[in-house]
Design a protein around this motif. Sequence first.
Motif, short mmCIF file in Angstrom:
data_model
loop_
_atom_site.label_atom_id
_atom_site.label_comp_id
_atom_site.label_asym_id
_atom_site.label_seq_id
_atom_site.Cartn_x
_atom_site.Cartn_y
_atom_site.Cartn_z
N VAL A 184 8.32 15.43 2.11
CA VAL A 184 7.19 14.69 2.28
C VAL A 184 7.83 13.35 1.40
N ARG A 185 8.35 13.67 0.27
CA ARG A 185 8.77 12.81 -0.61
C ARG A 185 9.89 11.82 0.19
N GLY A 186 10.70 12.52 0.78
CA GLY A 186 11.88 11.90 1.56
C GLY A 186 11.47 10.82 2.75
N PHE A 187 10.45 11.45 3.38
CA PHE A 187 9.76 10.68 4.56
C PHE A 187 9.00 9.65 4.22
N GLY A 188 8.26 9.67 2.82
CA GLY A 188 7.67 8.63 2.16
C GLY A 188 8.27 7.66 1.64
N PHE A 189 9.62 7.97 1.12
CA PHE A 189 10.55 6.77 0.74
C PHE A 189 11.17 6.23 1.97
N LEU A 190 11.69 7.03 2.81
CA LEU A 190 12.19 6.50 4.07
C LEU A 190 11.18 5.40 4.75
N GLY A 191 9.88 5.66 4.64
CA GLY A 191 9.04 4.66 5.28
C GLY A 191 9.03 3.34 4.49
N ILE A 192 8.96 3.55 3.21
CA ILE A 192 9.21 2.22 2.38
C ILE A 192 10.50 1.54 2.57
N LEU A 193 11.65 2.36 2.68
CA LEU A 193 12.75 1.75 2.97
C LEU A 193 12.70 1.15 4.28
N VAL A 194 12.48 1.64 5.31
CA VAL A 194 12.30 0.89 6.53
C VAL A 194 11.46 0.04 6.80
N SER A 195 10.45 -0.06 5.96
CA SER A 195 9.05 -1.18 6.13
C SER A 195 9.81 -2.33 5.51
N THR A 196 10.65 -2.12 4.38
CA THR A 196 11.30 -3.31 3.57
C THR A 196 12.16 -3.88 4.45
N LEU A 205 0.72 -1.25 0.17
CA LEU A 205 -0.01 0.01 -0.17
C LEU A 205 0.77 1.16 0.00
N ASP A 206 1.79 1.41 1.00
CA ASP A 206 2.86 2.52 1.00
C ASP A 206 3.37 2.63 -0.47
N VAL A 207 3.90 1.49 -1.16
CA VAL A 207 4.61 1.78 -2.45
C VAL A 207 3.61 2.29 -3.51
N CYS A 260 7.70 7.56 10.15
CA CYS A 260 7.99 8.30 8.84
C CYS A 260 6.74 8.62 8.20
N SER A 261 5.83 7.54 7.97
CA SER A 261 4.63 7.93 7.05
C SER A 261 3.63 8.86 7.80
N VAL A 262 3.76 9.00 9.10
CA VAL A 262 3.02 9.96 9.88
C VAL A 262 3.49 11.33 9.30
N VAL A 263 4.73 11.44 9.58
CA VAL A 263 5.27 12.83 9.19
C VAL A 263 5.05 13.19 7.69
#
Length: 182
Positions: A75-87, A23-25, A119-122
């Motif tokens: 927003v882009r950075g924290f969105g991508f960081l959320g994906i990376l950390v979730s992975t 969903l996040d991706v 990260c996604s909350v931010v």
Amino acid sequence: MSFRGNSKFFVFGFLFLFIALILDVIGVATPYWFYAEKNGVKIYGGLWKSCLDISGSEESKCNKYEDVPDWLKAVRGFGFLGILVSTLALTSASLKICLKDRVSLLIIAIILSFISALCSVVSIAVFARKYPNLVIEMIRNDLNFNFSFIFCALFIVLSAFAGICMIIQIAKRTSYSTIDGR
């Protein structure tokens, strides 16, 4: 229910984490964070581009953001960081399946699932505050959040649930041990 020696709580946590990552991706990659329609003009966009669709026209016109504001970069950075950390959390949980006696891998997966949710909350909090700045004045009052934004919000919930389920897995594991640690 057992998944290579793990309880159903671990299985649910693992599945929540997997679905949350998908969903996040989708949420971060697609241009449907906001949507507005007024007088036959539809505008929608996301983190990477915005699109304009005028009724009667055959195709919509999409443009990448030319002058990206700093808040959108965050927003882009924290969105991508959320994906990376979730992975990384999903990888750690996968390794826990293979190495079933490694509680440390489960603890790492729990911590990373909560960090990815944070990260996604931010990311969505900053976007929710600033996104009207991306569109023209005439349509600003008619903006609504669209499915990409909602997918990222669902990611937060599912990632947190995954962490909670895995915490329950640890609690169940320690509740069955005896006084001498066996």
